[in-house]
Structures are given as C-alpha cells and as structure tokens.
Design a protein around this motif. Sequence first.
Motif, PDB file in Angstrom:
ATOM      1  N   VAL A   1       0.862  -1.176   0.000  1.00  0.00           N
ATOM      2  CA  VAL A   1       0.000   0.000   0.000  1.00  0.00           C
ATOM      3  C   VAL A   1       0.900   1.228   0.000  1.00  0.00           C
ATOM      4  N   LEU A   2       0.804   2.028  -1.045  1.00  0.00           N
ATOM      5  CA  LEU A   2       1.658   3.191  -1.222  1.00  0.00           C
ATOM      6  C   LEU A   2       0.839   4.470  -1.111  1.00  0.00           C
ATOM      7  N   LEU A   3       1.444   5.506  -0.529  1.00  0.00           N
ATOM      8  CA  LEU A   3       0.847   6.836  -0.488  1.00  0.00           C
ATOM      9  C   LEU A   3       1.736   7.770  -1.286  1.00  0.00           C
ATOM     10  N   GLU A   4       1.187   8.342  -2.367  1.00  0.00           N
ATOM     11  CA  GLU A   4       1.965   9.206  -3.259  1.00  0.00           C
ATOM     12  C   GLU A   4       1.510  10.645  -3.058  1.00  0.00           C
ATOM     13  N   THR A   5       2.466  11.563  -2.873  1.00  0.00           N
ATOM     14  CA  THR A   5       2.115  12.923  -2.456  1.00  0.00           C
ATOM     15  C   THR A   5       1.714  13.854  -3.599  1.00  0.00           C
ATOM     16  N   SER A   6       2.368  13.765  -4.752  1.00  0.00           N
ATOM     17  CA  SER A   6       2.081  14.746  -5.807  1.00  0.00           C
ATOM     18  C   SER A   6       0.698  14.551  -6.419  1.00  0.00           C
ATOM     19  N   THR A   7       0.211  13.322  -6.418  1.00  0.00           N
ATOM     20  CA  THR A   7      -1.134  13.045  -6.932  1.00  0.00           C
ATOM     21  C   THR A   7      -2.132  12.785  -5.811  1.00  0.00           C
ATOM     22  N   ARG A   8      -1.672  12.856  -4.546  1.00  0.00           N
ATOM     23  CA  ARG A   8      -2.516  12.647  -3.358  1.00  0.00           C
ATOM     24  C   ARG A   8      -3.248  11.308  -3.458  1.00  0.00           C
ATOM     25  N   SER A   9      -2.513  10.256  -3.775  1.00  0.00           N
ATOM     26  CA  SER A   9      -3.150   8.986  -4.116  1.00  0.00           C
ATOM     27  C   SER A   9      -2.764   7.840  -3.186  1.00  0.00           C
ATOM     28  N   VAL A  10      -3.688   6.881  -3.092  1.00  0.00           N
ATOM     29  CA  VAL A  10      -3.390   5.561  -2.554  1.00  0.00           C
ATOM     30  C   VAL A  10      -3.156   4.637  -3.751  1.00  0.00           C
ATOM     31  N   LEU A  11      -1.982   4.020  -3.793  1.00  0.00           N
ATOM     32  CA  LEU A  11      -1.643   3.071  -4.849  1.00  0.00           C
ATOM     33  C   LEU A  11      -1.399   1.706  -4.218  1.00  0.00           C
ATOM     34  N   THR A  12      -1.489   0.671  -5.038  1.00  0.00           N
ATOM     35  CA  THR A  12      -0.993  -0.639  -4.618  1.00  0.00           C
ATOM     36  C   THR A  12       0.072  -1.080  -5.605  1.00  0.00           C
ATOM     37  N   LEU A  13       0.991  -1.901  -5.109  1.00  0.00           N
ATOM     38  CA  LEU A  13       2.038  -2.480  -5.954  1.00  0.00           C
ATOM     39  C   LEU A  13       2.066  -3.981  -5.685  1.00  0.00           C
ATOM     40  N   ASP A  14       1.828  -4.758  -6.736  1.00  0.00           N
ATOM     41  CA  ASP A  14       1.937  -6.212  -6.655  1.00  0.00           C
ATOM     42  C   ASP A  14       3.403  -6.563  -6.873  1.00  0.00           C
ATOM     43  N   VAL A  15       4.097  -6.999  -5.831  1.00  0.00           N
ATOM     44  CA  VAL A  15       5.540  -7.237  -5.936  1.00  0.00           C
ATOM     45  C   VAL A  15       5.853  -8.479  -6.764  1.00  0.00           C
ATOM     46  N   ARG A  16       4.843  -9.300  -7.064  1.00  0.00           N
ATOM     47  CA  ARG A  16       5.071 -10.472  -7.919  1.00  0.00           C
ATOM     48  C   ARG A  16       5.086 -10.097  -9.393  1.00  0.00           C
ATOM     49  N   THR A  17       4.241  -9.134  -9.758  1.00  0.00           N
ATOM     50  CA  THR A  17       4.118  -8.759 -11.167  1.00  0.00           C
ATOM     51  C   THR A  17       4.709  -7.389 -11.481  1.00  0.00           C
ATOM     52  N   GLY A  18       4.922  -6.563 -10.447  1.00  0.00           N
ATOM     53  CA  GLY A  18       5.394  -5.192 -10.659  1.00  0.00           C
ATOM     54  C   GLY A  18       4.295  -4.246 -11.098  1.00  0.00           C
ATOM     55  N   ARG A  19       3.038  -4.652 -10.984  1.00  0.00           N
ATOM     56  CA  ARG A  19       1.921  -3.836 -11.452  1.00  0.00           C
ATOM     57  C   ARG A  19       1.475  -2.859 -10.365  1.00  0.00           C
ATOM     58  N   PHE A  20       1.381  -1.574 -10.750  1.00  0.00           N
ATOM     59  CA  PHE A  20       0.837  -0.537  -9.891  1.00  0.00           C
ATOM     60  C   PHE A  20      -0.649  -0.333 -10.226  1.00  0.00           C
ATOM     61  N   ARG A  21      -1.413   0.045  -9.208  1.00  0.00           N
ATOM     62  CA  ARG A  21      -2.825   0.378  -9.430  1.00  0.00           C
ATOM     63  C   ARG A  21      -3.223   1.524  -8.516  1.00  0.00           C
ATOM     64  N   ARG A  22      -3.893   2.543  -9.091  1.00  0.00           N
ATOM     65  CA  ARG A  22      -4.383   3.660  -8.283  1.00  0.00           C
ATOM     66  C   ARG A  22      -5.734   3.276  -7.704  1.00  0.00           C
ATOM     67  N   VAL A  23      -5.841   3.366  -6.370  1.00  0.00           N
ATOM     68  CA  VAL A  23      -7.049   2.931  -5.676  1.00  0.00           C
ATOM     69  C   VAL A  23      -7.949   4.098  -5.316  1.00  0.00           C
ATOM     70  N   ALA A  24      -7.351   5.198  -4.834  1.00  0.00           N
ATOM     71  CA  ALA A  24      -8.140   6.333  -4.364  1.00  0.00           C
ATOM     72  C   ALA A  24      -7.313   7.597  -4.446  1.00  0.00           C
ATOM     73  N   THR A  25      -8.013   8.733  -4.494  1.00  0.00           N
ATOM     74  CA  THR A  25      -7.358  10.039  -4.528  1.00  0.00           C
ATOM     75  C   THR A  25      -7.973  10.938  -3.475  1.00  0.00           C
ATOM     76  N   PHE A  26      -7.117  11.628  -2.728  1.00  0.00           N
ATOM     77  CA  PHE A  26      -7.577  12.545  -1.703  1.00  0.00           C
ATOM     78  C   PHE A  26      -7.865  13.922  -2.304  1.00  0.00           C
ATOM     79  N   PRO A  27      -8.699  14.730  -1.634  1.00  0.00           N
ATOM     80  CA  PRO A  27      -9.004  16.074  -2.137  1.00  0.00           C
ATOM     81  C   PRO A  27      -7.788  17.000  -2.113  1.00  0.00           C
ATOM     82  N   ASP A  28      -7.914  18.119  -2.809  1.00  0.00           N
ATOM     83  CA  ASP A  28      -6.857  19.135  -2.822  1.00  0.00           C
ATOM     84  C   ASP A  28      -6.495  19.543  -1.389  1.00  0.00           C
TER      85      ASP A  28
END
Length: 343
Positions: free
Chosen positions: A107-134
């Motif tokens: 479970v990743l938190l990215e600051t510039s896009t204010r996003s919750v991401l996931t990373l599957d370490v088996r496949t290397g696939r990222f997925r954006r799950v949610a975005t926080f408000p401005d």
Amino acid sequence: MRKALAALAALLLAATATPASAAPREKWDTRVFSLVPSPGFPAYVHVHTNGRVYAGTYTNPGSSKPSKVFEWTRDGTLLRSWRVPGQHLDEDHGVQVANQTRRGRLVLLETSTRSVLTLDVRTGRFRRVATFPDGAVPNYASWGPGGALYVTDYGQGVIWRLPPGSHTPQRWFESPALEGATEFGTTGIRYRPGRRDFLITQGTVSDGTDSPTNGALYRLPVGAGGKPGAIETLWTSQPGDLPDGFGIGRSGHVYVALAGLANQLVELTATGEEVGRFPDVPLAGDNGSPIPFDTPCSATFLGRRVLVANQSAVQGDASHQAILDVYVGEPGRAPYLPRRARL
C-alpha cells in the motif's frame, strides 16, 4: 572408530560455538542495514509478511527524478526496485510504503497526486485505488476496525478513512490537535486492537495546548460503530523533536523516531512515560555506527531491532540516506492486518 567419534565431537563443538559476529548485542547498538540508492530520502520502512523489507523515496525540491520503491532481504541485501508511475515530476513528489494488503500487495501513499496506490511485488503492477481532495498530504496508514484503511494527513488536521471496496476517502476524524504548526503535521498511526484505539504522532502542536514547537503522541479511542472518541495526549515532546514514525514492542513500549533537531529515538511506555532516549546527547545523532542519525523518520520492528529510515531531509547528504538497524532488546508487535485488509 575413535577418529570418527573425535571428528564428530569436533563438528558438534563447532556447531554449538558462538561466533564472534553473533555475540549478543547491547541495547541501542546501531548498525547500517543498507544504503538507499538514488533518489534517496527514504521514509517509512515496511517489513512485509513475505519476510522482505520495503521503503519508498522522496526527492529534493525541484528534482524531476521519479520516486522508487526498493526491496531488501532481511539481512539488508538490495534485491530490486520499481519506479513509481504517474507522478507530477514538476512538483514535490514522494512515495511512502505505508502498509500492505492481506494478499501481500504494498500500500503506497503518493504525495504529488494525493493517491493511494498498490504495488503487486510479484508482477510489478501498480494500481491507483483512491485520490484525496486538494490540500491533503497523505503520510502514514494503518488498518483499523471493519477492515478500513486509516490515513494521516501531514497538511491538514484530518484522519482519513477508506472503507473496504471504496475509492473515496472519508473525513473520519478532525481536530485542532492535528493542525500542525509551520507545516509539520500529523505523522505516524497504529491501531491497537486489544485496546481499540489508535496511537498517533504529531510533529508539532498548534491548538494552544502546548508550545507550537513541541510534538505529541496521542491516543484516539474507537467506540461503538467505529466512531472516534475524544483524543488524549499521552506524551509531549521536547521543542523541535518532530515525532515521526514509530514501532510498538511486545511490552507495549513505543519507539518513536524524532525527525527534528534532536536526531534521536525515544522510548515511551504504553501510557506515554518517557523512559529513554538514544543517543543520550541530542543534535549530532552520534549512534556509534558509521552513519549518524540524520532526520530519522521511522522505527519498524524486525525481530528484536528496529529499522530506522535515515532521510537527511535538510542536509540532503546521500551518504547518510540509509536504513539503520537499532537493537532494542525486545520483539515487536506486528501491525494490525485484518482478514478484510484488501484494496
């Protein structure tokens, strides 16, 4: 036969002897777990249920390098890394490996896009799950009641809740106690299921209850229906400490990284009594290892030691940007990971 028995005895003696490298460690003994490659600036260290260790990186203001997620073995051997996609590289950007799902995705938190991401370490696939408000600056995350993900906000006095299956964060708890002074806001968060509460660290306190240069460790109980109770101060830091990420020991003691001027770790009881600081002398971060504490940002248990992300946020010294291994003499409590911990 006698020669064979003698040889067997020698083998047994060799097997049971304690090598010099395995000599017992004293409390606070600090070693270098691993340097953190470019772009550096590591944040929270996550110890995965797969036995490996992960950390994300931030960047210098103005840098256009994408953030990375690094993976190490338990002995500090760097295995691989992934570049974080979709960042706004012309803005301040960074990624926190904040947690994991029950199935093992990071479970990743990215600051510039204010996003919750996931990373599957088996496949290397990222997925954006949610975005926080401005205005939101997602910082740390903990699973909590009902299988929801709870996220601190470094920029606003809010604890966000992301319910299972939802892509829309909810403003779960707001308080002036979480309004940081001079942009140093809410940092670490951990749910304690036995006590039905969250522990939360606050970089600076600006609600008038204390000096705005002091930080705090709060307790936030969770009542019936998952509703937040009244926030309580367990401990107040010294001026300029900037309490950041923390780990909880089997004893209930809390080990907090102080990312401010002190460059120390502080040990607190479960009720917030301060019982020790390391190093004894603040400021220089002289921990006895080849790399001093330089903006220590987190303390994550791995066995009887805590892994400390050394960010060097002010100096930007790449030779200090590392994961440090600090022996504390007790095992830790694993972060809460309910069956419904999925995104």
